[in-house]
Design a protein around this motif. Sequence first.
Motif, PDB file in Angstrom:
ATOM      1  N   ALA A 196     -46.253 -10.682 -60.537  1.00  0.00           N
ATOM      2  CA  ALA A 196     -45.527 -11.812 -61.127  1.00  0.00           C
ATOM      3  C   ALA A 196     -44.229 -12.079 -60.357  1.00  0.00           C
ATOM      4  N   GLU A 197     -43.526 -11.023 -59.973  1.00  0.00           N
ATOM      5  CA  GLU A 197     -42.276 -11.183 -59.216  1.00  0.00           C
ATOM      6  C   GLU A 197     -42.553 -11.773 -57.836  1.00  0.00           C
ATOM      7  N   LEU A 198     -43.631 -11.316 -57.195  1.00  0.00           N
ATOM      8  CA  LEU A 198     -43.982 -11.878 -55.880  1.00  0.00           C
ATOM      9  C   LEU A 198     -44.292 -13.365 -56.000  1.00  0.00           C
ATOM     10  N   ALA A 199     -45.012 -13.743 -57.050  1.00  0.00           N
ATOM     11  CA  ALA A 199     -45.336 -15.163 -57.253  1.00  0.00           C
ATOM     12  C   ALA A 199     -44.067 -15.983 -57.475  1.00  0.00           C
ATOM     13  N   GLU A 200     -43.123 -15.454 -58.264  1.00  0.00           N
ATOM     14  CA  GLU A 200     -41.866 -16.157 -58.509  1.00  0.00           C
ATOM     15  C   GLU A 200     -41.052 -16.312 -57.224  1.00  0.00           C
ATOM     16  N   LEU A 201     -41.015 -15.271 -56.420  1.00  0.00           N
ATOM     17  CA  LEU A 201     -40.255 -15.330 -55.164  1.00  0.00           C
ATOM     18  C   LEU A 201     -40.861 -16.354 -54.210  1.00  0.00           C
ATOM     19  N   LYS A 202     -42.188 -16.394 -54.134  1.00  0.00           N
ATOM     20  CA  LYS A 202     -42.852 -17.370 -53.263  1.00  0.00           C
ATOM     21  C   LYS A 202     -42.594 -18.799 -53.737  1.00  0.00           C
ATOM     22  N   ALA A 203     -42.536 -18.973 -55.055  1.00  0.00           N
ATOM     23  CA  ALA A 203     -42.374 -20.320 -55.612  1.00  0.00           C
ATOM     24  C   ALA A 203     -40.930 -20.805 -55.563  1.00  0.00           C
ATOM     25  N   ASN A 204     -39.965 -19.901 -55.321  1.00  0.00           N
ATOM     26  CA  ASN A 204     -38.544 -20.290 -55.329  1.00  0.00           C
ATOM     27  C   ASN A 204     -37.827 -19.792 -54.072  1.00  0.00           C
ATOM     28  N   PRO A 205     -38.239 -20.265 -52.897  1.00  0.00           N
ATOM     29  CA  PRO A 205     -37.594 -19.794 -51.660  1.00  0.00           C
ATOM     30  C   PRO A 205     -36.156 -20.269 -51.510  1.00  0.00           C
ATOM     31  N   GLN A 206     -35.762 -21.280 -52.295  1.00  0.00           N
ATOM     32  CA  GLN A 206     -34.409 -21.826 -52.175  1.00  0.00           C
ATOM     33  C   GLN A 206     -33.368 -20.966 -52.896  1.00  0.00           C
ATOM     34  N   VAL A 207     -33.813 -20.052 -53.766  1.00  0.00           N
ATOM     35  CA  VAL A 207     -32.875 -19.219 -54.523  1.00  0.00           C
ATOM     36  C   VAL A 207     -32.272 -18.157 -53.601  1.00  0.00           C
ATOM     37  N   TRP A 208     -30.957 -18.083 -53.576  1.00  0.00           N
ATOM     38  CA  TRP A 208     -30.211 -17.182 -52.688  1.00  0.00           C
ATOM     39  C   TRP A 208     -30.637 -17.357 -51.231  1.00  0.00           C
ATOM     40  N   ASN A 209     -30.910 -18.605 -50.865  1.00  0.00           N
ATOM     41  CA  ASN A 209     -31.243 -18.924 -49.476  1.00  0.00           C
ATOM     42  C   ASN A 209     -29.995 -18.795 -48.611  1.00  0.00           C
ATOM     43  N   VAL A 210     -30.119 -18.166 -47.443  1.00  0.00           N
ATOM     44  CA  VAL A 210     -28.944 -17.881 -46.617  1.00  0.00           C
ATOM     45  C   VAL A 210     -28.245 -19.165 -46.179  1.00  0.00           C
ATOM     46  N   GLN A 211     -29.008 -20.211 -45.901  1.00  0.00           N
ATOM     47  CA  GLN A 211     -28.400 -21.478 -45.484  1.00  0.00           C
ATOM     48  C   GLN A 211     -27.572 -22.082 -46.620  1.00  0.00           C
ATOM     49  N   LYS A 212     -28.090 -21.950 -47.838  1.00  0.00           N
ATOM     50  CA  LYS A 212     -27.361 -22.500 -48.987  1.00  0.00           C
ATOM     51  C   LYS A 212     -26.096 -21.685 -49.254  1.00  0.00           C
ATOM     52  N   VAL A 213     -26.179 -20.362 -49.106  1.00  0.00           N
ATOM     53  CA  VAL A 213     -25.007 -19.507 -49.294  1.00  0.00           C
ATOM     54  C   VAL A 213     -23.919 -19.874 -48.295  1.00  0.00           C
ATOM     55  N   LEU A 214     -24.305 -20.013 -47.024  1.00  0.00           N
ATOM     56  CA  LEU A 214     -23.333 -20.384 -45.985  1.00  0.00           C
ATOM     57  C   LEU A 214     -22.792 -21.796 -46.231  1.00  0.00           C
ATOM     58  N   TYR A 215     -23.656 -22.681 -46.734  1.00  0.00           N
ATOM     59  CA  TYR A 215     -23.208 -24.049 -47.013  1.00  0.00           C
ATOM     60  C   TYR A 215     -22.094 -24.062 -48.044  1.00  0.00           C
ATOM     61  N   TYR A 216     -22.279 -23.335 -49.162  1.00  0.00           N
ATOM     62  CA  TYR A 216     -21.264 -23.344 -50.217  1.00  0.00           C
ATOM     63  C   TYR A 216     -19.942 -22.744 -49.722  1.00  0.00           C
ATOM     64  N   LEU A 217     -20.029 -21.656 -48.975  1.00  0.00           N
ATOM     65  CA  LEU A 217     -18.802 -21.042 -48.463  1.00  0.00           C
ATOM     66  C   LEU A 217     -18.081 -21.989 -47.514  1.00  0.00           C
ATOM     67  N   GLN A 218     -18.829 -22.616 -46.605  1.00  0.00           N
ATOM     68  CA  GLN A 218     -18.214 -23.535 -45.648  1.00  0.00           C
ATOM     69  C   GLN A 218     -17.677 -24.777 -46.357  1.00  0.00           C
TER      70      GLN A 218
END
Length: 541
Positions: A196-218
């Motif tokens: 179930a956790e693997l399925a959730e991770l595959k379905a939500n690749p945007q969560v804690w995405n490194v590009q998004k993390v860097l975007y918010y900091l920048q």
Amino acid sequence: RKSRKGEGAGARARAVKMDEVEDGIEVDDLPNFRPDSQSQFDVDAPSHFSSQEDKLPDVIRLFLVYFQKNLRDQNVYEVHSIYEKSFHKLTERHYKSSPWPRAEAIAPLVDNDLQFLLLYKELYYRHIYAKLQPTLEQRFESWANYCDIFNLLLSTERPVDLNLPNQWLWDMIDEFIYQFQNFCQFRQRVKKLSEAELAELKANPQVWNVQKVLYYLQALVERSGIDITLQDQPPPTAFASTNLYKMIGFFALIGLLRTHCLLGDYRLALHTVRRLDLSKKGLFTRVTACHIATFYYVGFAYLMLRRYVDAIKTFSSILFYIGRTKQYHTRSYQYDQIVKKNEQMFALLAVCISLCPQHIDDNLTTTLREKYGERMQRMQSNNVDLAAFEELFSFASPKFVSPAMPNYDSLPENYNPQEAHRLQLRLFLKEVEQQKQLPTMRSFLKLYTTISVQKLSKLLEEEADERTVREHLQCLKHKTRSPMWTGGAPLSGEFTSSADVDFYVERDMAHVADTATTKRHSEYLVRQINKLEEIICNLKA
């Protein structure tokens, strides 16, 4: 006069009642609560409480209402006291092994105040990460809450009407990166994940995405205009004029330094903080944890870039500061983190000193010998012990992360969840391996003013040929020459030799310069005078 007596009697009765419901908590332990003003909070009105709220201890309901009132009134000093002291004391007494009430349960208490609920949820999830084990759903929810907080700060045309203590702003950025780091490590441990956790991770690749993390900091850095402010120029926008945006932008800058170090991009990490001059007192000194983190990550980046002299200076500076101020932080909830970082930086300093022998403060030298004397002997011996380097590096380095999610459908046979750490460890040990012969070469060169390459080859234990000896001499020259920082941007510096022995090779002869230095007693006397003055001040206090 009778009405005043009646009011006084009523106030005393309410105070007595309040003492009874505070569940044995002394008022002195919770300096934020004011018994004479608590009666203004209508926390006992039954129409405002759901069944979940009725389960809250009265002191928690009082605390939440009082917390929200001071946030709304922007009483930043009282909010700081609530955040630093009362929240942690109540956590220890009521929620040491369980989560705080969910935001939905306390929302009616605080009139569904959106700003307060977002900030409360930040503390709620932080507590879960610190004291409990977060579920995948809670990891997702915490990410969504951070996105909501940052979007609130970034999406408005005018500064948000909010004022938070500097400590909380730093902790928010620090926790944001910690949870990103923790999530990256969580998703790499494939064998421990359920279907179930693997399925959730595959379905939500945007969560804690490194590009998004860097975007918010920048984005926080740019919105705050901190780059311009750090150049001693007037604030470029209304956002840069507020303490909230200026400080969270500055802490986001330090967050970028940390994130790039976690990703292994050390040059970019130092370039990120190019506006900082670590030789001067700056904004990073306003929060002790930020001060320590800045020097730790700058020093580690110097170490991985082979700028050992700069790393030694950086670690020595902050370790000396911690040594002088540690006693003032013993009651802080972050004391354990300060002690851990202190131990890690001593380990990194031992590594740097072993790779590039330098003179440092006598007190630091004594502490190094006590903590890592035996390991330093193994690292500096003619038979360099790589295991000692590996042990200290693994203990003291940041917890590196892989920026990409694993391909769960086709993992390689040799897949290792610790690959990010192992990659950095391999690069570091490869550098140490290249310098394996340098301590021996140094020790022989110090014995002579001139020595032939042929004789030097015979002195080596392996009786290397002359060509190999010339390679070792060239390696010694190359590895001890690097940029040396003298002030300004951390990446700046002029190429200088850091070797404790200087030489040049002419044909078949190595000529060694006289490196004897006159010992200056003035520095020793000044240090002893300062120690004496410090002892006298402590005795008078």
